[in-house]
Design a protein around this motif. Sequence first.
Motif, PDB file in Angstrom:
ATOM      1  N   ARG A  67       0.829  -1.208   0.000  1.00 50.68           N
ATOM      2  CA  ARG A  67       0.000   0.000   0.000  1.00 50.68           C
ATOM      3  C   ARG A  67       0.862   1.257   0.000  1.00 50.68           C
ATOM      4  NH1 ARG A  67      -2.718   2.860   4.248  1.00 50.68           N
ATOM      5  NH2 ARG A  67      -4.456   4.065   3.404  1.00 50.68           N
ATOM      6  N   VAL A  77      -2.077  -0.051  -7.131  1.00 51.31           N
ATOM      7  CA  VAL A  77      -1.936  -1.419  -6.617  1.00 51.31           C
ATOM      8  C   VAL A  77      -2.152  -2.464  -7.722  1.00 51.31           C
ATOM      9  CG1 VAL A  77      -3.001  -3.132  -5.075  1.00 51.31           C
ATOM     10  CG2 VAL A  77      -2.502  -0.830  -4.233  1.00 51.31           C
ATOM     11  N   LYS A  78      -3.179  -2.244  -8.521  1.00 54.14           N
ATOM     12  CA  LYS A  78      -3.489  -3.196  -9.584  1.00 54.14           C
ATOM     13  C   LYS A  78      -2.297  -3.361 -10.545  1.00 54.14           C
ATOM     14  CE  LYS A  78      -7.814  -4.211 -11.872  1.00 54.14           C
ATOM     15  NZ  LYS A  78      -9.133  -3.640 -12.127  1.00 54.14           N
ATOM     16  N   TYR A  81       0.663  -5.304  -9.061  1.00 55.31           N
ATOM     17  CA  TYR A  81       0.495  -6.762  -9.135  1.00 55.31           C
ATOM     18  C   TYR A  81       0.653  -7.279 -10.563  1.00 55.31           C
ATOM     19  CZ  TYR A  81      -0.591  -7.645  -4.261  1.00 55.31           C
ATOM     20  OH  TYR A  81      -0.489  -7.793  -2.898  1.00 55.31           O
ATOM     21  N   GLY A  87       3.777 -10.869  -5.745  1.00 53.05           N
ATOM     22  CA  GLY A  87       3.837 -10.012  -4.560  1.00 53.05           C
ATOM     23  C   GLY A  87       4.759  -8.839  -4.810  1.00 53.05           C
ATOM     24  N   CYS A 104       2.298  -5.431   7.938  1.00 46.73           N
ATOM     25  CA  CYS A 104       1.144  -6.305   7.731  1.00 46.73           C
ATOM     26  C   CYS A 104       0.185  -5.765   6.682  1.00 46.73           C
ATOM     27  CB  CYS A 104       0.397  -6.529   9.033  1.00 46.73           C
ATOM     28  SG  CYS A 104       1.251  -7.678  10.114  1.00 46.73           S
TER      29      CYS A 104
ATOM     30  N   ASN B  31      -5.301  -9.682   2.288  1.00 46.49           N
ATOM     31  CA  ASN B  31      -4.347  -8.756   1.688  1.00 46.49           C
ATOM     32  C   ASN B  31      -2.910  -9.250   1.885  1.00 46.49           C
ATOM     33  OD1 ASN B  31      -3.617  -6.084   0.543  1.00 46.49           O
ATOM     34  ND2 ASN B  31      -2.702  -5.815   2.561  1.00 46.49           N
ATOM     35  N   ARG B  34      -2.047 -12.080  -0.516  1.00 48.24           N
ATOM     36  CA  ARG B  34      -1.716 -11.584  -1.866  1.00 48.24           C
ATOM     37  C   ARG B  34      -0.317 -10.962  -1.894  1.00 48.24           C
ATOM     38  NH1 ARG B  34      -2.087 -13.321  -5.268  1.00 48.24           N
ATOM     39  NH2 ARG B  34      -2.264 -11.642  -6.781  1.00 48.24           N
ATOM     40  N   GLU B 104     -11.758   1.563   1.461  1.00 43.24           N
ATOM     41  CA  GLU B 104     -10.507   1.638   0.696  1.00 43.24           C
ATOM     42  C   GLU B 104      -9.777   0.293   0.705  1.00 43.24           C
ATOM     43  OE1 GLU B 104      -7.622   4.526   2.154  1.00 43.24           O
ATOM     44  OE2 GLU B 104      -6.118   3.662   0.830  1.00 43.24           O
ATOM     45  N   PHE B 105      -9.811  -0.368   1.857  1.00 44.73           N
ATOM     46  CA  PHE B 105      -9.103  -1.636   2.019  1.00 44.73           C
ATOM     47  C   PHE B 105      -9.708  -2.724   1.119  1.00 44.73           C
ATOM     48  CE2 PHE B 105      -6.966  -4.281   5.643  1.00 44.73           C
ATOM     49  CZ  PHE B 105      -5.909  -4.588   4.793  1.00 44.73           C
ATOM     50  N   MET B 108      -8.776  -2.070  -2.409  1.00 47.37           N
ATOM     51  CA  MET B 108      -7.371  -2.392  -2.633  1.00 47.37           C
ATOM     52  C   MET B 108      -7.174  -3.897  -2.774  1.00 47.37           C
ATOM     53  SD  MET B 108      -4.141  -1.842  -0.085  1.00 47.37           S
ATOM     54  CE  MET B 108      -2.739  -2.945  -0.315  1.00 47.37           C
ATOM     55  N   ASP B 111      -8.053  -5.050  -6.032  1.00 50.98           N
ATOM     56  CA  ASP B 111      -6.995  -4.675  -6.978  1.00 50.98           C
ATOM     57  C   ASP B 111      -5.778  -5.600  -6.915  1.00 50.98           C
ATOM     58  OD1 ASP B 111      -8.386  -2.595  -8.084  1.00 50.98           O
ATOM     59  OD2 ASP B 111      -7.413  -1.025  -6.908  1.00 50.98           O
ATOM     60  N   THR B 112      -5.605  -6.282  -5.785  1.00 53.30           N
ATOM     61  CA  THR B 112      -4.473  -7.219  -5.699  1.00 53.30           C
ATOM     62  C   THR B 112      -4.765  -8.487  -6.496  1.00 53.30           C
ATOM     63  OG1 THR B 112      -5.245  -8.497  -3.772  1.00 53.30           O
ATOM     64  CG2 THR B 112      -3.986  -6.480  -3.309  1.00 53.30           C
TER      65      THR B 112
END
Lengths: 105, 158
Positions: A67, A77-78, A81, A87, A104, B31, B34, B104-105, B108, B111-112
Motif C-alpha cells: 500500500r 496497486v493493480k 500486481y 507479490g 502487515c 491482503n 496476496r 478503501e481496504f 485495494m 486490486d491485488t
Amino acid sequence: MPIHIYAGHSVVLDEDGYFTEPERWTEEMAPYLAAAEGITELTADHWQVIKVMRAEYHAKGSGPAVRALAKISGVPVKELYRLFPKGPAKVAAKIAGIPKPHSCI
Amino acid sequence: MSTAPATLEKVSVIVSKGSLDGIYPPLILANGARAEGIEADLFFTFFGLDAITRRRQEQIRLATVGNPGLHLPTALGGLPGMSAAMTRYMEWKMEQFDFPSIPEFVEMIADTGAGIYACKASTDLFGLGKDDLIDCVADIITVGEFYARAVGSQIIYT
C-alpha cells in the motif's frame, strides 16, 4: 548462507533470497535477480518501482509494503500486481537488493 | 522423505462478522496473502456483508457491548453514542498506523487480484442484490460454489 553470483559479483542472500548486504547491489544485477523471480524483462515501470524500493530503504531502513509502495511510487496497486504478480513489495525488494519489507498492510 | 511445500498456494477467507474488529482481521489476512504471492478469495456472509454493502460500508462500528477485549464495563458500553465514540477513537488510532478505511481496504484487496464474493443465502435473507453491493464484488455465489472455488486452499473462518 548461500552465495550467488550476479553480473560477475558474488553476493550473500539470506535463506529467503534477500540481500544481506544491500550496498553490494548494482543495477546490472537486477535483470538476473528478476529472471530468478520469473520476470523476463524489466520495463521502465519495473525500474520506477525498484528505485522507490531502494530510495525508501536508504531513507527509512526498510522497503515499503504494497500500500505504501503504491502511494509513494504513484503506481496503482493493480498495476503493481501486474508488474510483480508474485507479490510487488516482496519481489521488488528482492530485485532491488534490499531486505524483505516488514509490515502487515 | 517428503518435504512440506514452501508456501501456501491459496487461502479462502470467510468474513461473517459485521463489526469493525470482526472485519479488519480477515481483510488483513487476505491482503497479506496476496502480498506474499498467495492466491486469495474473500467470501462475505451474514453480517460480514456490511463490509461490501454500499449503504453500510461507511458505517461499520466497533462492538462496545459483549467485547471483553475492550476492557469497558458492559453498562458503559451500552450508553448511547458509546459505540460511535469508540469507533472514532479506534479509527483515529488506526489512521496513525496508516490502516486504510474499510471501503478503501476492500477495493485495494480487489486490486491485488483477490476474488470478492458475497454469500447467496445471506443476500437473499437481507434482500440484497448485486446493485446493493460495491462494484468490486465479483459475484454472489452459493456455499457450493464457494467450496468449488476453494479447492486446494486453506479455508479461514472469521
